[in-house]
Motif scaffolding. Structure first.
Motif, PDB file in Angstrom:
ATOM      1  N   GLY A   1       0.791  -1.228   0.000  1.00 58.21           N
ATOM      2  CA  GLY A   1       0.000   0.000   0.000  1.00 58.21           C
ATOM      3  C   GLY A   1       0.818   1.271   0.000  1.00 58.21           C
ATOM      4  O   GLY A   1       0.370   2.314   0.503  1.00 58.21           O
ATOM      5  N   LEU A   2       2.032   1.228  -0.575  1.00 55.96           N
ATOM      6  CA  LEU A   2       2.891   2.413  -0.599  1.00 55.96           C
ATOM      7  C   LEU A   2       2.456   3.366  -1.702  1.00 55.96           C
ATOM      8  O   LEU A   2       2.063   2.947  -2.794  1.00 55.96           O
ATOM      9  CB  LEU A   2       4.346   1.995  -0.810  1.00 55.96           C
ATOM     10  N   VAL A   3       2.549   4.655  -1.427  1.00 57.36           N
ATOM     11  CA  VAL A   3       2.182   5.674  -2.410  1.00 57.36           C
ATOM     12  C   VAL A   3       3.407   6.118  -3.196  1.00 57.36           C
ATOM     13  O   VAL A   3       3.378   6.231  -4.426  1.00 57.36           O
ATOM     14  CB  VAL A   3       1.519   6.885  -1.721  1.00 57.36           C
ATOM     15  N   HIS A   4       4.480   6.376  -2.494  1.00 52.16           N
ATOM     16  CA  HIS A   4       5.727   6.825  -3.131  1.00 52.16           C
ATOM     17  C   HIS A   4       6.674   5.635  -3.247  1.00 52.16           C
ATOM     18  O   HIS A   4       6.878   4.892  -2.285  1.00 52.16           O
ATOM     19  CB  HIS A   4       6.367   7.944  -2.320  1.00 52.16           C
ATOM     20  N   PHE A   5       7.272   5.509  -4.442  1.00 55.63           N
ATOM     21  CA  PHE A   5       8.142   4.348  -4.675  1.00 55.63           C
ATOM     22  C   PHE A   5       9.199   4.727  -5.697  1.00 55.63           C
ATOM     23  O   PHE A   5       9.000   5.603  -6.548  1.00 55.63           O
ATOM     24  CB  PHE A   5       7.311   3.166  -5.191  1.00 55.63           C
ATOM     25  N   THR A   6      10.332   4.048  -5.616  1.00 54.50           N
ATOM     26  CA  THR A   6      11.431   4.343  -6.536  1.00 54.50           C
ATOM     27  C   THR A   6      11.074   3.990  -7.975  1.00 54.50           C
ATOM     28  O   THR A   6      10.302   3.070  -8.233  1.00 54.50           O
ATOM     29  CB  THR A   6      12.698   3.562  -6.121  1.00 54.50           C
ATOM     30  N   HIS A   7      11.637   4.768  -8.903  1.00 54.79           N
ATOM     31  CA  HIS A   7      11.472   4.462 -10.321  1.00 54.79           C
ATOM     32  C   HIS A   7      12.558   3.512 -10.822  1.00 54.79           C
ATOM     33  O   HIS A   7      12.488   3.035 -11.960  1.00 54.79           O
ATOM     34  CB  HIS A   7      11.494   5.753 -11.153  1.00 54.79           C
ATOM     35  N   GLU A   8      13.570   3.243  -9.985  1.00 53.50           N
ATOM     36  CA  GLU A   8      14.627   2.305 -10.362  1.00 53.50           C
ATOM     37  C   GLU A   8      14.107   0.870 -10.244  1.00 53.50           C
ATOM     38  O   GLU A   8      13.170   0.598  -9.491  1.00 53.50           O
ATOM     39  CB  GLU A   8      15.850   2.487  -9.472  1.00 53.50           C
ATOM     40  N   THR A   9      14.734  -0.027 -11.007  1.00 47.53           N
ATOM     41  CA  THR A   9      14.273  -1.422 -10.997  1.00 47.53           C
ATOM     42  C   THR A   9      15.248  -2.374 -10.325  1.00 47.53           C
ATOM     43  O   THR A   9      14.899  -3.541 -10.105  1.00 47.53           O
ATOM     44  CB  THR A   9      14.030  -1.908 -12.440  1.00 47.53           C
ATOM     45  N   ASP A  10      16.464  -1.919 -10.005  1.00 50.01           N
ATOM     46  CA  ASP A  10      17.433  -2.840  -9.408  1.00 50.01           C
ATOM     47  C   ASP A  10      17.011  -3.190  -7.988  1.00 50.01           C
ATOM     48  O   ASP A  10      16.334  -2.413  -7.301  1.00 50.01           O
ATOM     49  CB  ASP A  10      18.836  -2.239  -9.426  1.00 50.01           C
ATOM     50  N   ILE A  11      17.426  -4.359  -7.537  1.00 49.65           N
ATOM     51  CA  ILE A  11      16.968  -4.896  -6.256  1.00 49.65           C
ATOM     52  C   ILE A  11      17.410  -4.025  -5.077  1.00 49.65           C
ATOM     53  O   ILE A  11      16.669  -3.877  -4.093  1.00 49.65           O
ATOM     54  CB  ILE A  11      17.475  -6.351  -6.079  1.00 49.65           C
ATOM     55  N   VAL A  12      18.586  -3.410  -5.187  1.00 48.71           N
ATOM     56  CA  VAL A  12      19.077  -2.578  -4.084  1.00 48.71           C
ATOM     57  C   VAL A  12      18.174  -1.362  -3.897  1.00 48.71           C
ATOM     58  O   VAL A  12      17.749  -1.040  -2.769  1.00 48.71           O
ATOM     59  CB  VAL A  12      20.535  -2.147  -4.343  1.00 48.71           C
ATOM     60  N   SER A  13      17.853  -0.679  -4.996  1.00 48.17           N
ATOM     61  CA  SER A  13      17.001   0.514  -4.906  1.00 48.17           C
ATOM     62  C   SER A  13      15.607   0.155  -4.422  1.00 48.17           C
ATOM     63  O   SER A  13      15.008   0.888  -3.616  1.00 48.17           O
ATOM     64  CB  SER A  13      16.920   1.201  -6.276  1.00 48.17           C
ATOM     65  N   VAL A  14      15.071  -0.964  -4.899  1.00 49.16           N
ATOM     66  CA  VAL A  14      13.720  -1.374  -4.500  1.00 49.16           C
ATOM     67  C   VAL A  14      13.677  -1.710  -3.016  1.00 49.16           C
ATOM     68  O   VAL A  14      12.772  -1.275  -2.285  1.00 49.16           O
ATOM     69  CB  VAL A  14      13.252  -2.578  -5.345  1.00 49.16           C
ATOM     70  N   MET A  15      14.665  -2.494  -2.552  1.00 50.21           N
ATOM     71  CA  MET A  15      14.697  -2.850  -1.136  1.00 50.21           C
ATOM     72  C   MET A  15      14.877  -1.613  -0.251  1.00 50.21           C
ATOM     73  O   MET A  15      14.269  -1.502   0.820  1.00 50.21           O
ATOM     74  CB  MET A  15      15.836  -3.846  -0.875  1.00 50.21           C
ATOM     75  N   ARG A  16      15.703  -0.681  -0.701  1.00 55.13           N
ATOM     76  CA  ARG A  16      15.897   0.553   0.069  1.00 55.13           C
ATOM     77  C   ARG A  16      14.589   1.340   0.148  1.00 55.13           C
ATOM     78  O   ARG A  16      14.227   1.872   1.207  1.00 55.13           O
ATOM     79  CB  ARG A  16      16.983   1.404  -0.584  1.00 55.13           C
ATOM     80  N   SER A  17      13.889   1.405  -0.976  1.00 56.77           N
ATOM     81  CA  SER A  17      12.625   2.140  -0.998  1.00 56.77           C
ATOM     82  C   SER A  17      11.592   1.502  -0.081  1.00 56.77           C
ATOM     83  O   SER A  17      10.813   2.202   0.582  1.00 56.77           O
ATOM     84  CB  SER A  17      12.081   2.205  -2.431  1.00 56.77           C
ATOM     85  N   ILE A  18      11.599   0.173  -0.013  1.00 57.89           N
ATOM     86  CA  ILE A  18      10.620  -0.535   0.832  1.00 57.89           C
ATOM     87  C   ILE A  18      10.931  -0.351   2.309  1.00 57.89           C
ATOM     88  O   ILE A  18      10.056   0.011   3.115  1.00 57.89           O
ATOM     89  CB  ILE A  18      10.597  -2.038   0.467  1.00 57.89           C
ATOM     90  N   PHE A  19      12.184  -0.562   2.685  1.00 62.06           N
ATOM     91  CA  PHE A  19      12.518  -0.572   4.110  1.00 62.06           C
ATOM     92  C   PHE A  19      12.775   0.814   4.700  1.00 62.06           C
ATOM     93  O   PHE A  19      12.921   0.946   5.916  1.00 62.06           O
ATOM     94  CB  PHE A  19      13.719  -1.489   4.348  1.00 62.06           C
ATOM     95  N   THR A  20      12.832   1.828   3.866  1.00 60.71           N
ATOM     96  CA  THR A  20      12.895   3.195   4.403  1.00 60.71           C
ATOM     97  C   THR A  20      11.503   3.783   4.593  1.00 60.71           C
ATOM     98  O   THR A  20      11.368   4.919   5.063  1.00 60.71           O
ATOM     99  CB  THR A  20      13.709   4.118   3.462  1.00 60.71           C
ATOM    100  N   GLN A  21      10.481   3.010   4.209  1.00 61.06           N
ATOM    101  CA  GLN A  21       9.103   3.489   4.368  1.00 61.06           C
ATOM    102  C   GLN A  21       8.269   2.522   5.207  1.00 61.06           C
ATOM    103  O   GLN A  21       7.069   2.378   4.990  1.00 61.06           O
ATOM    104  CB  GLN A  21       8.427   3.667   3.006  1.00 61.06           C
ATOM    105  N   THR A  22       8.910   1.866   6.155  1.00 65.65           N
ATOM    106  CA  THR A  22       8.168   0.889   6.963  1.00 65.65           C
ATOM    107  C   THR A  22       6.986   1.531   7.698  1.00 65.65           C
ATOM    108  O   THR A  22       5.967   0.871   7.935  1.00 65.65           O
ATOM    109  CB  THR A  22       9.106   0.229   7.982  1.00 65.65           C
ATOM    110  N   HIS A  23       7.115   2.817   8.007  1.00 70.50           N
ATOM    111  CA  HIS A  23       6.013   3.502   8.700  1.00 70.50           C
ATOM    112  C   HIS A  23       4.821   3.745   7.785  1.00 70.50           C
ATOM    113  O   HIS A  23       3.731   4.095   8.260  1.00 70.50           O
ATOM    114  CB  HIS A  23       6.509   4.840   9.263  1.00 70.50           C
ATOM    115  N   GLN A  24       5.025   3.564   6.454  1.00 76.47           N
ATOM    116  CA  GLN A  24       3.936   3.770   5.495  1.00 76.47           C
ATOM    117  C   GLN A  24       3.242   2.464   5.109  1.00 76.47           C
ATOM    118  O   GLN A  24       2.267   2.486   4.348  1.00 76.47           O
ATOM    119  CB  GLN A  24       4.483   4.432   4.221  1.00 76.47           C
TER     120      GLN A  24
END
Length: 656
Positions: free
Chosen positions: A215-238
């Motif tokens: 249910g995240l609203v803001h998410f990275t436009h990059e597709t590599d696994i590092v960027s995706v994982m960073r985007s997910i775990f920096t928004q745990t409060h969301q």
């Protein structure tokens, strides 16, 4: 051994290698072009027709296959195609909406793309089983490549224009390959490349769907696994637990239905209906629980009506035109490789043939027409085609039935999708992508060919840790390097005699094969070109040195003859001829005799024109290895081969 040869020499004369008559250059060029561009001779039936009208009819049937099979169409076929078409329509609607979301396009565009392109393919396609629709990997490529230039959120109109423009150029590229008979270019994407690339892209797509699942609203436009994982775990409060639970439940439901359909093939319809069932259940659940007010995102309003024309949306004058062209070509190659491969696979199951070049024309035309009617890139996705096949389709009419069902949805049913939760669409995409991660094929590659596995792994790692484009470039580059290595470093090996026979085979493959005293037989397993000529010269010299050292250390008879088995050399260029001349000089310096066995047609013609035959002597060229060995044995037992003359050899030939 000498006695045996003497007995056979009185009754049989060795066959001479014939030099084929020279052909005019233009005739040879025409023949080579025909073999390159028209290996299947597609117009052979036209040549047999006496009347121009019949030739015209056959020509139209060739380019528009529906004209060929439609007159034989029966009601029994229609009944089967009707069931198959309705079945794949139930999959096309949720997949179309989901993949449009993946491409960062309005969901309605996904439905548009399941209406017009299938109608075009039904007329032009040669496959009875391919079900046309949008594909996940191409959708992801469009989103990542165009999203870097134009934001689909901030400027959705320009983004849509670039998407249909990219689709137009993809269609032009695909159709051009078909019309120019250049389909073999797609073959540079090897099976190992496609397995690694598709698995990597599927992994990336699955990771991207965590945005919808959580249910995240803001998410990275990059597709590599590092960027995706960073985007997910920096928004745990969301993270939204409501979306997470709903997404996991529907994902479990979809994977369970697939499991049962694989266990029992007659349960295929359960798997086919599961995505639409998920959409219906999700929409009903959201409607009655008002989950959209508690963090569960929904599709919202979908515009009713058929595809609007998008001719004016083609952005030929846009400053981003080159990005659209690049996106179109790359996505076109991927979509083409998948569509043609899927069509050929299912054609083999039903024991019929599809024309790859006609398929390219069909895919290209439907994407050109699609780009003019608000559609984005379509192909023949495996999941939809598999459902079509299992549903018992007989012809491409199943695509027409699907298009009619989608048309009905566009005209009357789109308001019903208002409450469809995005998390369900993410679950549908994730379930479909998990089926594309073909770990069994990767294990098979590891077991059979480690280099192919390296190609597969390179593509996968490139996509997952870099980008989709990076993975594709890495995979193609590794494949090309391998091809160049095969050409530049061809296999060579020693041949020996299979006991109690006149057969000579590789001593590595047949350990019981025996070497011939005083004779070394070398086989070259590739055409000889400038790329491998120097290597072969050095390798042949090393074979000779190693054989002489071996004979000295074992006290065996000295080496007298070197026979080159040229059976596997299909062609040779001037660098290859120069290499043979240097090998001849090297053997002369060592007081060895060079003998050629079974040079092929193109090779012997060039050796004749270059005067190499005069250099080596026609009497030292034999049709088979066995005859060459017999001649060498004769010389070993009748005279000193180091001082043999042409006259003596001719005398031996007259005795034979």
């Amino acid at each position: 051994m000498g006695t045996a040869f003497d007995d056979t020499s009185r009754s049989r004369q060795p066959h001479r290698v014939a030099i084929p008559p020279a052909k005019p250059f233009l005739q040879t060029l025409k023949s080579n072009l025909k073999e390159t561009l028209f290996p299947d001779d597609p117009f052979r039936e036209l040549k047999k027709q006496p009347s121009a009208s019949r030739k015209l009819v056959l020509g139209l049937q060739y380019f528009i296959p529906i004209l060929e099979w439609a007159p034989r169409y029966t009601f029994a076929f229609f009944r089967a195609d009707l069931v198959a078409g309705i079945t794949i329509a139930s999959l096309a609607v949720p997949q179309g909406i989901s993949y449009a979301q993946l491409a960062s396009l309005p969901p309605i565009v996904g439905l548009y793309s399941s209406f017009v392109p299938p109608l075009v393919y039904a007329m032009l396609g040669s496959s009875r089983d391919v079900a046309v629709g949008t594909v996940a990997v191409a959708s992801l490529l469009i989103s990542t490549m165009l999203g870097k230039e134009v934001s689909p959120v901030d400027n959705p109109k320009l983004y849509f224009q670039l998407a249909v423009t990219a689709t137009f150029f993809a269609g032009v590229f695909e159709a051009s390959l078909g019309f120019l008979r250049l389909g073999f270019i797609v073959d540079f994407l090897s099976h190992a490349t496609i397995v690694g690339f598709m698995s990597g892209a599927a992994t990336v797509v699955c990771l991207q769907q965590l945005k919808g699942i959580l249910g995240l609203v803001h998410f990275t436009h990059e597709t590599d696994i590092v960027s995706v994982m960073r985007s997910i775990f920096t928004q745990t409060h969301q993270w939204r637990w409501e979306s997470g639970i709903l997404g996991c439940c529907f994902l479990f439901f979809l994977l369970t239905t697939r499991y049962f359909s694989k266990r029992k093939s007659y349960f295929f319809w359960i798997n086919a209906m599961a995505p639409l069932t998920s959409v219906v259940l999700g929409s009903v659940l959201v409607y009655f629980t008002h989950a959209e007010k508690h963090g569960v995102q929904v599709i919202g309003n979908l515009k009713k009506g058929l595809n609007p024309l998008s001719i004016t949306d083609l952005a030929f004058g846009s400053p981003h035109l080159m990005v659209a062209i690049k996106t179109g070509i790359i996505t076109g190659i991927i979509a083409l490789a998948e569509g043609v491969a899927v069509g050929r696979s299912f054609a083999q199951y039903k024991n019929y043939h599809i024309d790859g070049n006609k398929e390219m024309i069909a895919f290209g035309t439907m994407n050109i027409v699609g780009s003019l009617t608000s559609c984005y890139l379509t192909s023949g996705p495996f999941s939809r085609t598999a459902v079509n096949y299992n549903a018992g389709c007989k012809t491409a009419v199943s695509n027409i039935v699907m298009a009619v069902a989608v048309m009905f949805t566009l005209l009357f049913l789109t308001p019903l999708f208002h409450y469809t939760p995005l998390v369900v669409l993410s679950s549908i995409i994730m379930a479909a992508m998990l089926g594309l991660i073909d770990y069994e094929a990767a294990f098979h590659l590891w077991k059979v060919d480690k280099y192919d596995f390296a190609v597969c792994l390179g593509a996968y790692v490139g996509v997952v840790f870099g980008s989709v484009e990076t993975g594709l470039v890495i995979a193609v580059a590794i494949s090309l390097v391998r091809m160049l290595l095969f050409l530049a470093r061809p296999k060579t090996g020693l041949l020996g005699n299979i006991p109690n026979s006149m057969i000579y085979r590789s001593m590595d493959q047949y350990p019981n094969a025996e070497s011939v005293p005083g004779v070394m037989i070398l086989q070259i397993d590739a055409p000889v070109y400038f790329a491998n000529a120097n290597y072969l010269r050095e390798r042949i010299s090393r074979w000779i040195d190693e054989e002489e050292d071996k004979l000295k250390s074992t006290g065996g008879p000295s080496l007298q003859f070197v026979i080159l088995d040229m059976t596997s050399i299909g062609n040779i260029d001037t660098s290859g001829i120069s290499m043979l001349e240097e090998v001849k000089k090297n053997t002369d310096r060592k007081e060895l005799k060079l003998v050629l066995a079974n040079p092929r047609s193109e090779v012997i013609k060039k050796l004749d024109k270059s005067q190499f035959i005069k250099t080596i002597g026609q009497e030292w060229i034999y049709l088979t290895v066995a005859e060459a060995v017999a001649a060498c044995n004769y010389m070993l037992h009748t005279c000193n081969p180091k001082h043999v003359t042409t006259a003596e050899t001719n005398g031996q030939d007259s005795n034979v």
